[in-house]
Scaffold this active site. Sequence first.
Site, PDB file in Angstrom:
ATOM      1  N   LYS A 112     -44.699  43.089   6.050  1.00  0.00           N
ATOM      2  CA  LYS A 112     -45.649  44.156   5.737  1.00  0.00           C
ATOM      3  C   LYS A 112     -46.363  44.550   7.012  1.00  0.00           C
ATOM      4  O   LYS A 112     -46.478  43.740   7.942  1.00  0.00           O
ATOM      5  CB  LYS A 112     -46.672  43.682   4.706  1.00  0.00           C
ATOM      6  CG  LYS A 112     -47.281  44.798   3.899  1.00  0.00           C
ATOM      7  CD  LYS A 112     -46.329  45.275   2.822  1.00  0.00           C
ATOM      8  CE  LYS A 112     -46.896  46.425   2.021  1.00  0.00           C
ATOM      9  NZ  LYS A 112     -46.074  46.687   0.832  1.00  0.00           N
TER      10      LYS A 112
HETATM   11  P1  NAD Z   1     -50.805  56.061  -2.432  1.00  0.00           P
HETATM   12  O1  NAD Z   1     -51.625  56.046  -1.221  1.00  0.00           O
HETATM   13  O2  NAD Z   1     -49.728  57.068  -2.592  1.00  0.00           O
HETATM   14  O3  NAD Z   1     -51.738  56.181  -3.731  1.00  0.00           O
HETATM   15  C1  NAD Z   1     -52.804  55.307  -3.977  1.00  0.00           C
HETATM   16  C2  NAD Z   1     -53.591  55.860  -5.151  1.00  0.00           C
HETATM   17  O4  NAD Z   1     -54.640  54.943  -5.489  1.00  0.00           O
HETATM   18  C3  NAD Z   1     -54.285  57.187  -4.851  1.00  0.00           C
HETATM   19  O5  NAD Z   1     -54.251  57.981  -6.024  1.00  0.00           O
HETATM   20  C4  NAD Z   1     -55.706  56.768  -4.519  1.00  0.00           C
HETATM   21  O6  NAD Z   1     -56.650  57.808  -4.729  1.00  0.00           O
HETATM   22  C5  NAD Z   1     -55.874  55.643  -5.512  1.00  0.00           C
HETATM   23  N1  NAD Z   1     -56.961  54.746  -5.167  1.00  0.00           N
HETATM   24  C6  NAD Z   1     -57.322  54.294  -3.941  1.00  0.00           C
HETATM   25  N2  NAD Z   1     -58.406  53.511  -4.032  1.00  0.00           N
HETATM   26  C7  NAD Z   1     -58.715  53.456  -5.341  1.00  0.00           C
HETATM   27  C8  NAD Z   1     -59.719  52.802  -6.070  1.00  0.00           C
HETATM   28  N3  NAD Z   1     -60.651  52.061  -5.461  1.00  0.00           N
HETATM   29  N4  NAD Z   1     -59.736  52.955  -7.418  1.00  0.00           N
HETATM   30  C9  NAD Z   1     -58.794  53.711  -8.023  1.00  0.00           C
HETATM   31  N5  NAD Z   1     -57.823  54.361  -7.392  1.00  0.00           N
HETATM   32  C10 NAD Z   1     -57.784  54.228  -6.061  1.00  0.00           C
HETATM   33  O7  NAD Z   1     -50.205  54.580  -2.569  1.00  0.00           O
HETATM   34  P2  NAD Z   1     -48.936  54.114  -3.374  1.00  0.00           P
HETATM   35  O8  NAD Z   1     -47.770  54.160  -2.462  1.00  0.00           O
HETATM   36  O9  NAD Z   1     -48.885  54.822  -4.691  1.00  0.00           O
HETATM   37  O10 NAD Z   1     -49.281  52.570  -3.583  1.00  0.00           O
HETATM   38  C11 NAD Z   1     -50.122  52.125  -4.629  1.00  0.00           C
HETATM   39  C12 NAD Z   1     -49.917  50.649  -4.852  1.00  0.00           C
HETATM   40  O11 NAD Z   1     -48.540  50.406  -5.162  1.00  0.00           O
HETATM   41  C13 NAD Z   1     -50.208  49.740  -3.660  1.00  0.00           C
HETATM   42  O12 NAD Z   1     -50.664  48.494  -4.145  1.00  0.00           O
HETATM   43  C14 NAD Z   1     -48.844  49.559  -3.017  1.00  0.00           C
HETATM   44  O13 NAD Z   1     -48.766  48.377  -2.237  1.00  0.00           O
HETATM   45  C15 NAD Z   1     -47.989  49.466  -4.254  1.00  0.00           C
HETATM   46  N6  NAD Z   1     -46.555  49.757  -4.061  1.00  0.00           N
HETATM   47  C16 NAD Z   1     -46.149  50.939  -3.525  1.00  0.00           C
HETATM   48  C17 NAD Z   1     -44.783  51.196  -3.398  1.00  0.00           C
HETATM   49  C18 NAD Z   1     -44.270  52.508  -2.871  1.00  0.00           C
HETATM   50  O14 NAD Z   1     -43.038  52.693  -2.913  1.00  0.00           O
HETATM   51  N7  NAD Z   1     -45.093  53.435  -2.442  1.00  0.00           N
HETATM   52  C19 NAD Z   1     -43.848  50.233  -3.776  1.00  0.00           C
HETATM   53  C20 NAD Z   1     -44.314  49.038  -4.322  1.00  0.00           C
HETATM   54  C21 NAD Z   1     -45.665  48.813  -4.476  1.00  0.00           C
END
Ligand code: NAD
Length: 425
Positions: A112
């Site tokens: 990561k």
């Molecule tokens: P992103 O940046 O696209 O979206 C994050 C979302 O969470 C946004 O809508 C943001 O406004 C919201 N957010 C941020 N802080 C917040 C809070 N305090 N309360 C509520 N909402 C909040 O990120 P993402 O890629 O969608 O990732 C989200 C989660 O999923 C993370 O934990 C990431 O590690 C995990 N993840 C992502 C992927 C991927 O392919 N992008 C894969 C596996 C896991």
Amino acid sequence: MAVQAQATEHINAYTIALQQYDRAVAYLDLPAGIKNFLRYPKRELTVNFPVRMDNGDINIFTGYRVHHNTVLGPSKGGIRYAPQVDLDEVRALAMWMTWKCALVNLPYGGAKGGVIVNPLEMSQSELERLTRRYATEISLFISPHGDIPAPDMGTNSQTMAWIMDTYSMTVGYSVPAIVTGKPLNVGGSQGRTEATGRGVVICMDESLRRSGRNRPEEIRVAIQGFGNVGMYAAKHAHDLGYQVIAVSDVTGGYYNPDGLDVDDLMAYTATSRFHQLAGYEHAEHISNMELLALDCDVLMPCAMENQITLENAADVKAFLIVEGANGPTTPEADDILAAKGVEVIPDILANAGGVTVSYFEWVQGLQSFFWDVEEVNRQLRRVLIRAYDDVVRTRDRFDVDLRTAAQITAIKRVGDATFTRGIYP
Ligand code: NAD
């Protein structure tokens, strides 16, 4: 719907990752030395680097790249841009990547990366300079056969395109397999953008089907986070006929007990400030904490770590939680949810769709042979359902919750492979 604080809990993502590991590894008959080895990150890099801002100032940023384990193959894991990034968070996320890749049988270890930055406060050109400099700083660690980054919170396909270009400029030829989650026109895969959210819904659907709940229109889903994961989970659930009654982002929650129009929400955020939900009018505004305690059937935390904790787990009304985010539920909350009979499909299974299609993208890039979206989605489903079956078998064998079962399955694979390879020299 106020959520009362009952006690304070020490919330450090790496401490939590280790607690989960210790809980699971206790069921395995591995040599003590190998159990101990798997607790540690293999290598860690911290970089402090300058970036020229649009106003001419030079600001210093701190970033990390951690390889947790490379026994099963090159390490794989996203890059996060967020103000709260720290080394322990990156260590935890790298460790979870090791288990996730092993669980879905990908030939990868876990890694990561992250930079301490609020991307919403940067212009596009500042973000490009920051990304290119960070990519150069961590070029000691990344390579198409050694460690392959992907997007995570605060980064996206454009970020990956800049990293690919930076790396390619350094070596003198194009290296699409250096990152995944790229735009389609520079070697991305069909279906990658939606893959994590799609996988979350595949897991929800499978759980509901196994418990005899075959009528999506009767299932009310609440989703925290409307970024890459949450938005596509909402879209896919909506398309399958589920009632998405609430979504949220950093600006708060948006609730309609009769169901939200997800296509309309997506159209709204496509043009809104920072692509956020603020100002969306066809829903009641609630807080993120209220969303977690909402009267619903399925709760999908898809934003960030440590959202369902000792303080609010007792308020959860959903009977099923599907973890789109990494680490959204603390171990103490797990215990409370288990006592309430809430099933939790753990992050390393529920959100593994992203890394699975990243793997497909990497394979396609190395072979320069690209698949259509039907093939990608068919293979994604096959991989996730096979992993789901493995987790359920392990749960039944050891009589544990799904998280522990998923970790036991994954740790056993990495532990056995370590044993087979032997300890060098
Ligand atoms: P992103 O940046 O696209 O979206 C994050 C979302 O969470 C946004 O809508 C943001 O406004 C919201 N957010 C941020 N802080 C917040 C809070 N305090 N309360 C509520 N909402 C909040 O990120 P993402 O890629 O969608 O990732 C989200 C989660 O999923 C993370 O934990 C990431 O590690 C995990 N993840 C992502 C992927 C991927 O392919 N992008 C894969 C596996 C896991």
